[in-house]
Design a protein around this motif. Structure first.
Motif, PDB file in Angstrom:
ATOM      1  N   ASN A  76       4.324  -1.687  10.584  1.00  0.00           N
ATOM      2  CA  ASN A  76       5.507  -1.068   9.545  1.00  0.00           C
ATOM      3  C   ASN A  76       4.871  -0.069   8.539  1.00  0.00           C
ATOM      4  OD1 ASN A  76       7.792  -1.938  11.025  1.00  0.00           O
ATOM      5  ND2 ASN A  76       7.935  -3.843   9.823  1.00  0.00           N
ATOM      6  N   LEU A  77       3.765  -0.532   7.961  1.00  0.00           N
ATOM      7  CA  LEU A  77       3.370  -0.211   6.999  1.00  0.00           C
ATOM      8  C   LEU A  77       2.552   1.248   7.492  1.00  0.00           C
ATOM      9  CD1 LEU A  77       1.725  -3.104   4.289  1.00  0.00           C
ATOM     10  CD2 LEU A  77       4.135  -1.564   4.188  1.00  0.00           C
ATOM     11  N   ILE A  78       1.963   1.102   8.471  1.00  0.00           N
ATOM     12  CA  ILE A  78       1.039   2.280   9.038  1.00  0.00           C
ATOM     13  C   ILE A  78       2.120   3.448   9.521  1.00  0.00           C
ATOM     14  CG2 ILE A  78      -0.438   3.116  11.001  1.00  0.00           C
ATOM     15  CD1 ILE A  78      -1.594   0.379  10.762  1.00  0.00           C
ATOM     16  N   ARG A  79       3.262   3.099  10.202  1.00  0.00           N
ATOM     17  CA  ARG A  79       4.054   4.014  10.594  1.00  0.00           C
ATOM     18  C   ARG A  79       4.867   4.500   9.328  1.00  0.00           C
ATOM     19  NH1 ARG A  79       5.971   4.688  15.687  1.00  0.00           N
ATOM     20  NH2 ARG A  79       8.360   4.402  14.757  1.00  0.00           N
ATOM     21  N   ASN A  80       5.009   3.835   8.360  1.00  0.00           N
ATOM     22  CA  ASN A  80       5.588   4.595   7.223  1.00  0.00           C
ATOM     23  C   ASN A  80       4.702   5.663   6.622  1.00  0.00           C
ATOM     24  OD1 ASN A  80       8.051   3.135   7.121  1.00  0.00           O
ATOM     25  ND2 ASN A  80       7.510   1.658   5.656  1.00  0.00           N
ATOM     26  N   GLY A  81       3.416   5.197   6.605  1.00  0.00           N
ATOM     27  CA  GLY A  81       2.564   6.181   6.001  1.00  0.00           C
ATOM     28  C   GLY A  81       2.257   7.267   6.881  1.00  0.00           C
ATOM     29  N   GLU A 112      16.128   9.278  11.836  1.00  0.00           N
ATOM     30  CA  GLU A 112      15.956   8.145  12.849  1.00  0.00           C
ATOM     31  C   GLU A 112      15.459   6.466  12.334  1.00  0.00           C
ATOM     32  OE1 GLU A 112      13.692  10.220  15.793  1.00  0.00           O
ATOM     33  OE2 GLU A 112      15.732  11.405  15.887  1.00  0.00           O
ATOM     34  N   GLY A 113      15.519   6.477  10.933  1.00  0.00           N
ATOM     35  CA  GLY A 113      14.905   5.151  10.557  1.00  0.00           C
ATOM     36  C   GLY A 113      16.285   4.145  10.420  1.00  0.00           C
ATOM     37  N   MET A 114      15.573   2.965  10.518  1.00  0.00           N
ATOM     38  CA  MET A 114      16.515   1.838  10.586  1.00  0.00           C
ATOM     39  C   MET A 114      16.690   1.202   9.091  1.00  0.00           C
ATOM     40  SD  MET A 114      16.899  -1.371  13.193  1.00  0.00           S
ATOM     41  CE  MET A 114      15.596  -2.161  12.966  1.00  0.00           C
ATOM     42  N   GLY A 115      15.631   1.584   8.507  1.00  0.00           N
ATOM     43  CA  GLY A 115      15.843   1.049   7.235  1.00  0.00           C
ATOM     44  C   GLY A 115      15.432  -0.334   6.875  1.00  0.00           C
ATOM     45  N   MET A 116      14.910  -0.817   8.099  1.00  0.00           N
ATOM     46  CA  MET A 116      14.511  -2.479   7.841  1.00  0.00           C
ATOM     47  C   MET A 116      13.046  -2.837   7.800  1.00  0.00           C
ATOM     48  SD  MET A 116      17.190  -4.033   7.869  1.00  0.00           S
ATOM     49  CE  MET A 116      16.617  -5.812   8.108  1.00  0.00           C
ATOM     50  N   GLY A 117      12.225  -1.656   8.058  1.00  0.00           N
ATOM     51  CA  GLY A 117      10.807  -1.895   8.082  1.00  0.00           C
ATOM     52  C   GLY A 117      10.309  -2.657   6.795  1.00  0.00           C
ATOM     53  N   LEU A 118      10.453  -2.325   5.459  1.00  0.00           N
ATOM     54  CA  LEU A 118       9.930  -2.840   4.201  1.00  0.00           C
ATOM     55  C   LEU A 118      10.511  -4.103   4.043  1.00  0.00           C
ATOM     56  CD1 LEU A 118       9.262   0.478   2.264  1.00  0.00           C
ATOM     57  CD2 LEU A 118       7.614  -1.174   3.109  1.00  0.00           C
ATOM     58  N   ASN A 119      11.625  -4.159   4.333  1.00  0.00           N
ATOM     59  CA  ASN A 119      12.762  -5.300   4.246  1.00  0.00           C
ATOM     60  C   ASN A 119      12.053  -6.464   4.852  1.00  0.00           C
ATOM     61  OD1 ASN A 119      15.246  -7.224   5.213  1.00  0.00           O
ATOM     62  ND2 ASN A 119      15.478  -6.512   2.892  1.00  0.00           N
ATOM     63  N   ILE A 120      11.839  -6.168   6.138  1.00  0.00           N
ATOM     64  CA  ILE A 120      11.151  -7.127   6.983  1.00  0.00           C
ATOM     65  C   ILE A 120       9.866  -7.787   6.622  1.00  0.00           C
ATOM     66  CG2 ILE A 120      10.313  -7.560   9.373  1.00  0.00           C
ATOM     67  CD1 ILE A 120      12.671  -6.389  10.454  1.00  0.00           C
ATOM     68  N   CYS A 121       9.010  -6.664   6.161  1.00  0.00           N
ATOM     69  CA  CYS A 121       7.675  -6.777   5.651  1.00  0.00           C
ATOM     70  C   CYS A 121       7.836  -7.811   4.715  1.00  0.00           C
ATOM     71  CB  CYS A 121       7.014  -5.551   5.112  1.00  0.00           C
ATOM     72  SG  CYS A 121       6.492  -4.538   6.527  1.00  0.00           S
ATOM     73  N   ARG A 122       8.677  -7.545   3.571  1.00  0.00           N
ATOM     74  CA  ARG A 122       8.704  -8.444   2.154  1.00  0.00           C
ATOM     75  C   ARG A 122       9.029 -10.006   2.819  1.00  0.00           C
ATOM     76  NH1 ARG A 122      11.304  -6.989  -3.344  1.00  0.00           N
ATOM     77  NH2 ARG A 122       9.305  -6.626  -3.651  1.00  0.00           N
ATOM     78  N   SER A 123      10.147 -10.021   3.786  1.00  0.00           N
ATOM     79  CA  SER A 123      10.530 -11.324   3.982  1.00  0.00           C
ATOM     80  C   SER A 123       9.249 -12.225   4.671  1.00  0.00           C
ATOM     81  CB  SER A 123      11.671 -11.533   5.131  1.00  0.00           C
ATOM     82  OG  SER A 123      12.226 -10.216   4.975  1.00  0.00           O
ATOM     83  N   ILE A 124       8.436 -11.275   5.394  1.00  0.00           N
ATOM     84  CA  ILE A 124       7.312 -11.854   6.071  1.00  0.00           C
ATOM     85  C   ILE A 124       6.261 -12.369   5.172  1.00  0.00           C
ATOM     86  CG2 ILE A 124       5.234 -11.557   7.697  1.00  0.00           C
ATOM     87  CD1 ILE A 124       7.067  -9.948   9.458  1.00  0.00           C
TER      88      ILE A 124
END
Ligand SMILES: Nc1ncnc2c1ncn2[C@@H]1O[C@H](COP(=O)(O)OP(=O)(O)OP(=O)(O)O)[C@@H](O)[C@H]1O
Ligand SMILES: [Mg+2]
Length: 412
Positions: free
Chosen positions: A313-318, A372-384
């Motif tokens: 997620n972080l790599i793809r955001n970057g 095309e983002g779902m907007g869940m990437g960072l939210n999921i990263c934080r819960s993990i």
């Protein structure tokens, strides 16, 4: 007749007088006794009222209460406790461990908790244990224990309060399962987005195998082939097949939905796996991924798929952040290091950075600035990160862009 002047008769007089005094004393003490009895009655009444009030309080409590003496023998249980476990007070009072409401499958742990309480080491915030009702039903209880001190200040046993937390636990479990399902869906979505690149990537070894194969057939047909040459080509075919297999294995390992695990994992190895998955995508987008991995990092207790999901997620955001800058500047730096008792993975991009209004909402679910983002990437990263008792944070990259830091405690 002349009366003799007789002597005064003192004795009968004295007798009469003392009789009078005694009678007065009896009346007075009777009166005192009556007053005393009245006071006593009032005190008894007050005591009874107080006792009735306390009993009513105990009986109407929804919290189970149980007292034990110093040997662990039950000396008192309130109705809520009986309701929870299903045994009557007469059946419970006087019992020594193991108690009938201890669930057989959790016997060891329950016994350990029991010993801990008797040893005076019960945690003040309480302990959760699994117990059993008389009908065999299991329930989760939060138990808070405190020393029982009598009116003379002597420690005579232990007082425990018990709350049934089964529903809370179920709700937590449900939330956890939903989160897990969401994460799995997000992984599928990520894979869906990378599918065309991966298909293309998979096509390369397959095409190579096919052409090596044609080469072999031609050589065999023309008859001029040495076994050495043939072996060389077959080895190449084998390598390509392995490469294709690796891509499929990576995709499969990433999207597979399994129960979250907690095992010792090597952060660097996971990061290399993640890079292996996103590399074709990075190449297509002209992003140059650089690794700066600290050597001999201690393992962390984690779920490898989840950690890989964070990295991807972080790599793809970057990479997304650098979509609009010149190709030559699209450098993504991945760093791992050990700091205090935490392993830190940092992903530094050279993109457009994060404006303050976006920064506020960055971790909110479904917040995205991408078409095309779902907007869940960072939210999921934080819960993990939170699940692993770690942290996710970000800062401006001094050279332009953003650095995300994901930290996770090392296994001790
Ligand atoms: N490295 C970054 N640089 C700049 N902006 C970023 C960066 N990472 C995240 N953002 C911003 O945060 C938003 C939320 O990111 P998040 O990963 O949660 O969702 P997303 O990337 O939009 O969608 P997806 O669910 O597919 O990951 C992004 O839309 C983007 O605006
Ligand atoms: Mg994202």
């Amino acid at each position: 007749v002349t009366a003799y002047k007789s002597e005064v008769r003192w004795i009968p007089l004295l007798l009469m007088g003392s009789l009078g005094v005694l009678a007065a004393a009896i009346v007075w003490s009777l009166w005192q006794l009556r007053r005393h009895m009245q006071r006593r009655q009032a005190a008894e009444q007050a005591l009874r009222a107080e006792h009735a009030f306390r009993k009513a309080m105990e009986d109407s409590l929804n919290t189970g209460m149980r007292a034990r003496d110093l040997t662990g023998r039950i000396t008192y249980v309130n109705p809520a406790f009986c309701r929870m476990v299903g045994w009557r007070a007469e059946e419970l009072v006087g019992l020594l461990p193991p108690m009938p409401y201890w669930a057989p499958e959790a016997l060891e742990r329950t016994r350990a908790v029991h010993e801990m309480v008797l040893g005076g080491h019960a945690p003040p915030q309480g302990i959760e244990i699994r117990l059993m009702r008389k009908n065999g039903e299991r329930f989760d209880a939060l138990l808070i224990e405190a020393p029982l001190i009598d009116s003379e200040g002597r420690h005579i046993g232990w007082m425990g309060s018990m709350v049934d937390v089964t529903e809370q636990k179920n709700a937590q479990e449900l939330a956890r399962q939903q989160q897990e399902r969401l994460q799995a869906t997000a992984r599928l979505v990520t894979m869906g987005e990378m599918a065309s690149t991966l298909a293309h990537e998979l096509n390369q070894p397959l095409a190579a195998i096919s052409s090596y194969n044609t080469g072999c057939i031609n050589m065999i047909g023309s008859g001029d082939m040495s076994p050495r040459e043939l072996t060389g080509i077959l080895e190449k075919i084998g390598k390509q097949a392995q490469r294709a297999g690796q891509i499929i294995r990576r995709v499969h390992a990433f999207v597979r939905r399994s129960e979250p695990k907690c095992e010792p994992v090597d952060l660097n190895a996971i990061l290399r796996e993640a890079v292996g998955l996103v590399e074709p995508d990075a190449e297509r987008r002209g992003v140059n991924i650089q690794l700066d991995l600290a050597e001999a990092l201690p393992p962390v207790a984690a779920d490898p798929v989840m950690i890989e999901q964070v990295a991807i997620n972080l790599i793809r955001n970057g990479m997304d952040a650098m979509a609009n800058i010149p190709r030559a500047g699209r450098d993504l730096l991945l760093v791992t290091r050990l700091q205090d008792d935490m392993l830190i993975l940092s992903v530094a991009d050279r993109g457009k950075g994060i404006p303050p209004d976006v920064a506020e909402k960055l971790f909110a679910p479904f917040f995205t600035t991408k078409e095309e983002g779902m907007g869940m990437g960072l939210n999921i990263c934080r819960s993990i990160a939170e699940l692993h008792r770690g942290r996710l944070s970000f800062e401006d990259n001094p050279g332009g862009g953003t650095i995300f830091h994901f930290s996770i405690p090392v296994l001790t």
